[in-house]
Scaffold this motif. Structure first.
Motif, mmCIF file in Angstrom:
data_model
loop_
_atom_site.group_PDB
_atom_site.id
_atom_site.type_symbol
_atom_site.label_atom_id
_atom_site.label_comp_id
_atom_site.label_asym_id
_atom_site.label_seq_id
_atom_site.Cartn_x
_atom_site.Cartn_y
_atom_site.Cartn_z
ATOM 1 N N ALA A 1 -4.912 -20.074 -18.891
ATOM 2 C CA ALA A 1 -5.225 -18.653 -18.770
ATOM 3 C C ALA A 1 -5.290 -18.267 -17.299
ATOM 4 C CB ALA A 1 -6.562 -18.339 -19.441
ATOM 5 N N ILE A 2 -4.629 -17.166 -16.950
ATOM 6 C CA ILE A 2 -4.740 -16.625 -15.601
ATOM 7 C C ILE A 2 -5.514 -15.321 -15.670
ATOM 8 C CG2 ILE A 2 -2.620 -17.743 -14.848
ATOM 9 C CD1 ILE A 2 -1.210 -15.023 -15.091
ATOM 10 N N GLU A 3 -6.278 -15.040 -14.626
ATOM 11 C CA GLU A 3 -7.159 -13.879 -14.667
ATOM 12 C C GLU A 3 -7.113 -13.127 -13.338
ATOM 13 O OE1 GLU A 3 -11.863 -12.867 -15.676
ATOM 14 O OE2 GLU A 3 -11.035 -14.874 -15.974
ATOM 15 N N GLU A 4 -7.184 -11.807 -13.433
ATOM 16 C CA GLU A 4 -7.181 -10.968 -12.238
ATOM 17 C C GLU A 4 -8.563 -10.978 -11.610
ATOM 18 O OE1 GLU A 4 -5.672 -6.499 -10.967
ATOM 19 O OE2 GLU A 4 -6.482 -6.837 -12.980
ATOM 20 N N MET A 5 -8.626 -11.371 -10.347
ATOM 21 C CA MET A 5 -9.894 -11.466 -9.640
ATOM 22 C C MET A 5 -10.086 -10.311 -8.666
ATOM 23 S SD MET A 5 -10.492 -14.149 -11.264
ATOM 24 C CE MET A 5 -12.151 -14.480 -10.657
ATOM 25 N N GLY A 6 -9.026 -9.581 -8.379
ATOM 26 C CA GLY A 6 -9.065 -8.460 -7.449
ATOM 27 C C GLY A 6 -7.674 -7.859 -7.370
ATOM 28 N N LEU A 7 -7.485 -6.903 -6.517
ATOM 29 C CA LEU A 7 -6.191 -6.259 -6.387
ATOM 30 C C LEU A 7 -5.126 -7.280 -5.987
ATOM 31 C CD1 LEU A 7 -4.613 -3.612 -6.469
ATOM 32 C CD2 LEU A 7 -5.133 -3.317 -4.026
ATOM 33 N N ALA A 8 -4.143 -7.494 -6.870
ATOM 34 C CA ALA A 8 -3.048 -8.439 -6.640
ATOM 35 C C ALA A 8 -3.551 -9.860 -6.399
ATOM 36 C CB ALA A 8 -2.179 -7.990 -5.473
#
Length: 440
Positions: free
Chosen positions: A114-121
């Motif tokens: 699983a990949i997850e967005e931690m901040g903008l881009a």
């Protein structure tokens, strides 16, 4: 972005669109780099664009991930992707790896990431979906699963030398056409490509090998034991199997021919008796052959067979008995379109194309090419000196002959303008590398 967490296996094959809604490609893999302390950082996707070219799409140029599609800013660098040191493909290189869970519960296999967005881009690997070994001998049992963080695992050291499981990777390739699967495998590191080949069924691997350059065909076949290699050759078209065996050493080729099914081996030996630059060397020995009394209905039923190559289904050969090459006297061919114009009970012997002349087995490949081009043919029958049908040359056989040896390679321009960081991680999971090969 519309989604903050997504699993890599679900991204494989997802369409990529520009802001106007035009499709620009489809996702083939997720690219990450390791970091010394934190979880791997996602730097972008490997995207297949028209022309079977894999390119790099930076994570910073993605505006939305969700509902089975990815939206970009519209700016995609079309230079061919080449993997750099420190970069790891999630689907191709992480899925199937064995790891040790730090909680003491033992070994597990990574089945998804699983990949997850931690901040903008800013995206990183947030969780791993792992499966522990099964605890019973039942073939229907499966091991328990668990979601773990990257920090909770380390690479398994107890199974050095054991091949990495390719089960999950093969599953993600299940819907690919043979040519696309061959292209995807050629882009894998060398050892990983062989692991995938081992996992494929005999008929699937045979289809894929037919779409690969000769050098890769030989590399893969040389890694298989003799029995498996012979089984795969049995599933290939006789002309493709003959070409591959001709590229092996005489000793290995003879061993494999002895292990093949007698009928298949006989066809291959027959083809090997002809020079490669003649009609006999280009032809396949498995056209549709019927008697003059066969009907349109019977002919149409034969060309509906799922396993039949489209070029072979374009026309039916009519001969006197026997109906296996070399047949009785060749009478002519009936084209698929002509059969559609007549009632089901019409005899094929009355529908022969009187203008189509067969070629001799020793006719040069150049002359066969000229005939196909001059008369807009998809295939041409090949006969021996006694006018017995021995095979047909199809347009794909001629194209393979006419195109240069490296036709499966497009341009060699692989430098990317995308700025991709190089990992400084000390993580123990290595990146397997090989000399890049051209891909179809």
């Amino acid at each position: 972005m519309s989604t903050t967490r997504v699993f890599a296996a679900r991204l494989a094959g997802c369409s990529v669109f520009d802001p106007n809604g035009d499709k620009v490609g489809k996702v083939r893999d997720v690219l990450v780099v390791f970091r010394s302390t934190d979880a791997p950082r996602v730097i972008g996707f490997i995207v297949e664009v028209p022309g079977k070219r894999n390119v790099f799409l930076s994570i910073g140029r993605i505006t939305s991930i969700g509902s089975g599609q990815i939206i970009t800013t519209g700016l995609i660098n079309l230079r061919r992707f080449e993997q750099r040191g420190g970069e790891v493909r999630v689907i191709a290189e992480l899925l199937g790896r064995k790891v040790t869970l730090k909680d003491g519960s033992g070994i597990a296999t990574i089945e998804d990431v699983a990949i997850e967005e931690m901040g903008l881009a800013e995206w990183e690997v947030s969780q791993l979906f792992c499966r522990r070994p099964k605890t019973t001998a039942s073939p229907f049992a499966k091991g328990a699963t668990a979601f773990v963080r990257w920090a909770d695992i380390r690479e398994e050291e107890a199974v050095k030398g054991e091949a990495q499981s390719a089960t999950q990777l093969v599953a993600s390739y299940a819907d690919l056409l043979p040519a696309d699967l061959a292209n995807a495998m050629l882009d894998l590191p060398g050892q990983r490509m062989l692991e995938v080949a081992e996992e494929l069924s005999d008929d699937r691997l045979a289809d894929v090998l037919e779409e690969m350059p000769e050098s890769e065909q030989v590399d893969i076949l040389n890694q298989l034991d003799d029995d498996r290699a012979a089984d795969v050759l049995d599933q290939m078209q006789p002309d493709d199997a003959a070409d591959l065996i001709a590229a092996l050493t005489d000793e290995r080729g003879e061993v494999l021919l002895d292990l093949m099914e007698p009928e298949e081996a006989e066809d291959v030996r027959f083809l090997l008796s002809y020079a490669p630059d003649t009609a006999g060397g280009l032809m396949t020995t498995e056209p549709i052959i019927v008697s003059a009394e066969a009907t349109v209905a019977e002919g149409l039923a034969l060309i509906r067979r799922h396993e039949l190559a489209p070029a072979l289904g374009a026309a039916i050969c009519v001969t006197l008995p026997p109906y296996e090459p070399p047949t009785g006297r060749f009478l002519g061919m009936v084209h698929f379109q002509r059969m559609l114009r007549y009632p089901p009970n019409e005899r094929l012997g009355t529908l022969l194309d009187q203008t189509l002349e067969p070629v001799q087995a020793n006719t040069s490949a150049a002359e066969v090419s000229r005939i196909l081009a001059s008369y807009n043919l998809v295939s041409v029958p090949v006969v021996d000196e006694h006018n017995r049908l021995v095979g047909v040359v199809t347009i794909d056989d001629v194209l393979d002959y006419l195109l240069p040896d490296d036709w499966r390679s497009t341009d060699s321009d692989s430098d990317s303008d995308e700025k991709r960081p190089v990992s400084t991680s000390t993580a123990t999971i290595p990146v397997k590398r090989r000399t890049p090969h051209g891909s179809r």
